[in-house]
Structure formats: C-alpha cells, structure tokens
Design a protein around this motif. Structure first.
Motif: not given
Length: 254
Positions: A49-77
C-alpha cells in the motif's frame, strides 16, 4: 564555577547524557544487515500500500522502512536520556535493573518514566500501578509517580483508574506530566523548557568535540537487492518470499 547550560545539573553530566544518546543513535544506525532488518517480520501488505499510495519506488520504500525501524529504537533511547538527566539532579538517582527509573536517595520518591503518555496497553498500565503501589506500601514516606514526559496536558494528580475491569487507587500513587516532574525535582518551574532551550547549543558543543564518529552505511538494501537480482524477483517480492516462504503458496512467488 557556574554552569554554562543548566543550573540543576552540571555541564559535564549534561554532555555525558548527550554522548550516551549519540552512541544510541550510532548503534541504531549502525550497519543494518538483512538479518537484522528481518528480525521483526516485515509487513509486506502495508509496504505494498505504501508503495502505491505514496508513489514510492522499491528502494525508497525499503529505505523508509529501515528508517522507521531505526526511529523506533531511538524513541526508547530518548526515555533513557530523560532518566539520565533526572538522575543527575542533587538528591536523586537512576535505578539500574532495580524496578524503578528514578528515586530520591532518602527513599521519599520513586518514579517510572515513560517518554510518551500513550506507550502502555491496559496490562502494562495495571502492572505499573501495582508496582508503584508496592513501593508506596514498602516505603511509608514515599510518593510514587508514573511520569509522562510528553503528555496531553500539564498535571500532577492521584492516579485513579479502572484497568481491566478493576478499580485502582492509592493515597501515594500519582501520575504527572514531564514539566511538573522536572519542576518537582529541580525546584525550577521551567526546568524542562530550560533543557529544551539549551539542547541545540549543548549538542553542537558535543559534536564539535567529537568529530571522529561516522555512521556506517546500511547493508540490508544491498543484500536484498543482490538476492532479488539472482532470483529475478522484485525487491518487494524478494522480501515477501524471504519472510513468508513457509506460508501457503508463498514459496511460489516469482
């Protein structure tokens, strides 16, 4: 010698807290391999859904997901950062694997710090109340607090609530917003605001004295891309196959 940044903790302590958080950022952003990226199952339906609704190519999509995982870890810190700051105030200390986050050295206050007000489900809230009530019962002079650093209002009130169908209240168990808790421990009304105002200057000073740290590149996307090329799948299909090949029919993804 007068402090440069805050009146209620030393400059050395503030910079040490910033350094610890910086190290947490480095660890979170450190080389995220495919294995680490896959540690928590990837929601490939959402990514579609993210790729289609946000018009993201696959590499940008995966980079965004990696950033989301990083952000979740940082919130705890960030929560740990506040614990370290508050633990540096005179007459208070941090807990280390002790069941509390902050306590008064004379055992008249115990607190559990949550960075945001909405980070607990009902079971977690029930468990926290019971823990604080036990401290209050054990230490008859102690007030015990659920601290919400970022909350929807400024408050300091008894924690009275119905949780999982049970009514909870205790004469010395409270919930309190971050601004009022900072004021309580420091005696300064704008203590949390003061921290916010000095952070840019203090962070810049720390970074200026610590130029050696470099954040390595993530390898997850490269590893996934190589695998996708070999299997002749799209990147998203490769992630789906590698995460869910044991699901019915998913092993046939091409």
């Amino acid at each position: 010698m007068k402090n440069k940044y805050l009146s209620y903790i030393s400059d050395k302590h503030l910079l040490s807290c910033i350094e610890n958080l910086h190290n947490s950022y480095l660890r979170a952003k450190a080389d995220i391999s495919k294995k680490k990226f896959y540690k928590n199952k990837i929601d490939v339906i959402k990514l579609t859904f993210d790729s289609r609704f946000n018009d993201l190519d696959e590499k940008t999509l995966i980079k965004a997901e990696i950033s989301r995982q990083i952000d979740k870890s940082i919130n705890n810190s960030i929560g740990t950062f506040h614990e370290e700051i508050l633990g540096g105030i005179k007459n208070y200390e941090m807990g280390t694997l002790s069941g509390f986050d902050i306590k008064a050295k004379n055992d008249t206050l115990f607190a559990d710090i949550k960075n945001k007000h909405n980070t607990m489900n009902s079971s977690s809230a029930e468990s926290l109340f019971q823990k604080l009530a036990r401290y209050a019962d054990t230490y008859k002079q102690a007030n015990c607090y659920w601290v919400q650093i970022l909350s929807t209002k400024s408050f300091n009130e008894h924690w009275v609530s119905i949780i999982n169908g049970k009514e909870y209240s205790h004469s010395r168990v409270f919930k309190i917003s971050g601004d009022q808790f900072y004021q309580m421990l420091t005696g300064e009304k704008t203590a949390l605001l003061d921290l916010y105002m000095v952070l840019p200057k203090a962070i810049d000073a720390f970074l200026k004295s610590n130029k050696k740290s470099k954040i390595p590149e993530n390898s997850a996307l490269t590893e996934i891309s190589v695998g996708a090329k070999k299997s002749q799948r799209t990147i998203l299909d490769e992630i789906t196959f590698e995460n869910y090949s044991y699901y019915l029919g998913f092993d046939k993804i091409k």
